[in-house]
Design an enzyme around this catalytic site. Sequence first.
Site, PDB file in Angstrom:
ATOM      1  N   GLU A   1      20.392 -26.226 -26.563  1.00 31.83           N
ATOM      2  CA  GLU A   1      18.970 -26.478 -26.487  1.00 31.83           C
ATOM      3  C   GLU A   1      18.288 -25.480 -25.582  1.00 31.83           C
ATOM      4  O   GLU A   1      18.882 -24.958 -24.644  1.00 31.83           O
ATOM      5  CB  GLU A   1      18.717 -27.909 -25.998  1.00 31.83           C
ATOM      6  CG  GLU A   1      18.939 -28.900 -27.106  1.00 31.83           C
ATOM      7  CD  GLU A   1      19.172 -30.305 -26.620  1.00 31.83           C
ATOM      8  OE1 GLU A   1      19.054 -31.221 -27.447  1.00 31.83           O
ATOM      9  OE2 GLU A   1      19.481 -30.491 -25.440  1.00 31.83           O
TER      10      GLU A   1
ATOM     11  N   CYS B   1      13.478 -22.416 -20.404  1.00 36.70           N
ATOM     12  CA  CYS B   1      14.803 -22.727 -19.868  1.00 36.70           C
ATOM     13  C   CYS B   1      15.819 -22.451 -20.975  1.00 36.70           C
ATOM     14  O   CYS B   1      15.673 -22.958 -22.085  1.00 36.70           O
ATOM     15  CB  CYS B   1      14.821 -24.195 -19.450  1.00 36.70           C
ATOM     16  SG  CYS B   1      16.423 -24.782 -18.906  1.00 36.70           S
TER      17      CYS B   1
ATOM     18  N   CYS C   1      29.919 -27.174 -20.968  1.00 37.66           N
ATOM     19  CA  CYS C   1      30.166 -26.542 -19.672  1.00 37.66           C
ATOM     20  C   CYS C   1      31.493 -27.049 -19.133  1.00 37.66           C
ATOM     21  O   CYS C   1      31.826 -28.228 -19.276  1.00 37.66           O
ATOM     22  CB  CYS C   1      29.051 -26.875 -18.689  1.00 37.66           C
ATOM     23  SG  CYS C   1      29.263 -26.059 -17.084  1.00 37.66           S
TER      24      CYS C   1
ATOM     25  N   CYS D   1      30.444 -31.334 -13.462  1.00 35.16           N
ATOM     26  CA  CYS D   1      29.657 -32.073 -12.457  1.00 35.16           C
ATOM     27  C   CYS D   1      29.386 -33.487 -12.983  1.00 35.16           C
ATOM     28  O   CYS D   1      29.024 -33.655 -14.149  1.00 35.16           O
ATOM     29  CB  CYS D   1      28.344 -31.347 -12.176  1.00 35.16           C
ATOM     30  SG  CYS D   1      28.591 -29.624 -11.697  1.00 35.16           S
TER      31      CYS D   1
ATOM     32  N   CYS E   1      26.008 -34.627 -14.806  1.00 35.08           N
ATOM     33  CA  CYS E   1      25.412 -33.708 -15.782  1.00 35.08           C
ATOM     34  C   CYS E   1      25.958 -33.942 -17.186  1.00 35.08           C
ATOM     35  O   CYS E   1      27.175 -33.943 -17.395  1.00 35.08           O
ATOM     36  CB  CYS E   1      25.674 -32.270 -15.356  1.00 35.08           C
ATOM     37  SG  CYS E   1      25.134 -31.046 -16.574  1.00 35.08           S
TER      38      CYS E   1
ATOM     39  N   LEU F   1      23.355 -27.003  -5.061  1.00 34.56           N
ATOM     40  CA  LEU F   1      24.122 -27.353  -3.864  1.00 34.56           C
ATOM     41  C   LEU F   1      24.528 -28.827  -3.888  1.00 34.56           C
ATOM     42  O   LEU F   1      25.692 -29.164  -3.822  1.00 34.56           O
ATOM     43  CB  LEU F   1      23.295 -27.013  -2.617  1.00 34.56           C
ATOM     44  CG  LEU F   1      24.085 -26.831  -1.330  1.00 34.56           C
ATOM     45  CD1 LEU F   1      25.051 -25.668  -1.425  1.00 34.56           C
ATOM     46  CD2 LEU F   1      23.138 -26.619  -0.153  1.00 34.56           C
ATOM     47  N   HIS F   2      23.542 -29.692  -3.936  1.00 32.66           N
ATOM     48  CA  HIS F   2      23.733 -31.132  -4.154  1.00 32.66           C
ATOM     49  C   HIS F   2      24.482 -31.872  -3.048  1.00 32.66           C
ATOM     50  O   HIS F   2      24.698 -33.084  -3.159  1.00 32.66           O
ATOM     51  CB  HIS F   2      24.434 -31.421  -5.484  1.00 32.66           C
ATOM     52  CG  HIS F   2      23.821 -30.727  -6.659  1.00 32.66           C
ATOM     53  ND1 HIS F   2      22.465 -30.602  -6.831  1.00 32.66           N
ATOM     54  CD2 HIS F   2      24.381 -30.103  -7.725  1.00 32.66           C
ATOM     55  CE1 HIS F   2      22.223 -29.939  -7.955  1.00 32.66           C
ATOM     56  NE2 HIS F   2      23.361 -29.614  -8.502  1.00 32.66           N
TER      57      HIS F   2
ATOM     58  N   ASN G   1      18.211 -37.356 -13.209  1.00 37.77           N
ATOM     59  CA  ASN G   1      17.830 -37.949 -14.493  1.00 37.77           C
ATOM     60  C   ASN G   1      19.026 -38.730 -15.014  1.00 37.77           C
ATOM     61  O   ASN G   1      20.113 -38.165 -15.133  1.00 37.77           O
ATOM     62  CB  ASN G   1      17.478 -36.866 -15.514  1.00 37.77           C
ATOM     63  CG  ASN G   1      16.323 -36.007 -15.063  1.00 37.77           C
ATOM     64  OD1 ASN G   1      15.299 -36.517 -14.623  1.00 37.77           O
ATOM     65  ND2 ASN G   1      16.485 -34.708 -15.146  1.00 37.77           N
TER      66      ASN G   1
ATOM     67  N   CYS H   1      16.084 -31.592 -16.829  1.00 37.94           N
ATOM     68  CA  CYS H   1      17.331 -30.984 -16.341  1.00 37.94           C
ATOM     69  C   CYS H   1      18.527 -31.885 -16.570  1.00 37.94           C
ATOM     70  O   CYS H   1      18.482 -33.067 -16.300  1.00 37.94           O
ATOM     71  CB  CYS H   1      17.268 -30.774 -14.836  1.00 37.94           C
ATOM     72  SG  CYS H   1      16.499 -29.282 -14.355  1.00 37.94           S
TER      73      CYS H   1
END
Length: 391
Positions: free
Chosen positions: A94, A143, A150, A154, A157, A256-257, A331, A374
């Site tokens: 996307e 974006c 991926c 994470c 995500c 970073l998170h 999200n 995101c």
Amino acid sequence: MAPEPIGPLARTPEEWAQALAPLGGRAFHAKQVFRWVQARSVLEPAKMTDLPAALRAKLETLDLPRTLEIAQERRAADDTRKLLVRMKDGATVETVLIPGVTGPKGKLPSPVQDQAMEAGDDEDDDDPPQPQAGEEPVRVTQCISTQVGCAMGCIFCASGVAGLKRHLGADEIIAQVLAGRARLDPGERLSNVVYMGMGEPLANYDATARSLHLLTHPDGVALSARRITVSTSGLVPEIARLGADFGGRIGLAISLHAADDETRTRLMPINKKYPLPVLMEALRAYPLPARRRITIEYTLVAGKNDDPAEAKKLVKLLRGLPVKVNLIPMNPIAASSLGPPEMRGVLGFQRILCDAGYSCFIRRRRGDDVDAACGQLALLGARPKVRVNRA
Ligand code: SAH
Ligand code: SF4
């Protein structure tokens, strides 16, 4: 995973010259083809009117328009558009068009700002909105994705939960921009590109770097490097490579998170390979031009990294680095019961960073109603490999 061969859409003018020479093309023809494709998003040779007919016929065989197709477009109430992109092999990613906050619509009130401001929003921005309100174009940030899925995993995500299917070629990365720009509304202008879609751009370094060269080529899309931001989960050797290859001019965003290794490793497995001391060293070494800052992305996940004590650790960790901090309330994603903290907690976290002197913004979620925000760029139809629970 073997590197993709370089697709014709990702050729430089020099490479076009080499490819066209055996077909009877001259160097200036190569430049014309590059301009049609990169500067005007024209992929059909029949429309490249200044080329000899014989050359156009030969270009037809490359099938440029087939690099990708826009399979679906969904528009959110806030005019964010999510484009579902299908590649030749049927894989989908996307790309998202995010109308900016400058232009006729005016600026959003602080402290809640806009994801479209991810790049080029430093105070040294030399392209401010023009004074005659209502006439200037709406700046759009696009974006883009760099991988199908991926590998980083994470836990908050959707792309990570899906796992890595394959890298995108540089042609598939640049084609997202060409297709996105061709679909802008009247009065809109592509002003920024952020590598924040599906995938880890620095895990697909060669294709990412080639797409950056193409986006900044003066005869092509011609974006200024500082209007492009590459976001990474922290691949240390490739951060150094990006800095060296582009002289630090490409905007860098670090996901970073967390401000300590234990918390960060729980959220992002990559932290085991490149823990915080190593990552912070790489940031200090990034050859950032004067007055530019590194963007620190901090997705706030309730009960995981949102404690005021974490904010205080972050204050210490970032000391001395030229940074701005983007707080992104997580999200929710289908594969996980993790979620964002209450707004009160988000504001408290921001207050600690602001009081310590950092520029710290809370990113407004864009396009939530079409899953375009995101981290929601999941593989369509992909089954999550793991189910993550809050416990
Ligand atoms: N792989 C790169 C770029 C793509 S992710 C990276 O991780 O930086 C873009 C941003 O979205 C990252 O900061 C990522 O941490 C964040 N993100 C991912 N999932 C999210 C979610 N569910 N809610 C909020 N932000 C999320
Ligand atoms: Fe990959 Fe970035 Fe998602 Fe982590 S946040 S899984 S690195 S896309």
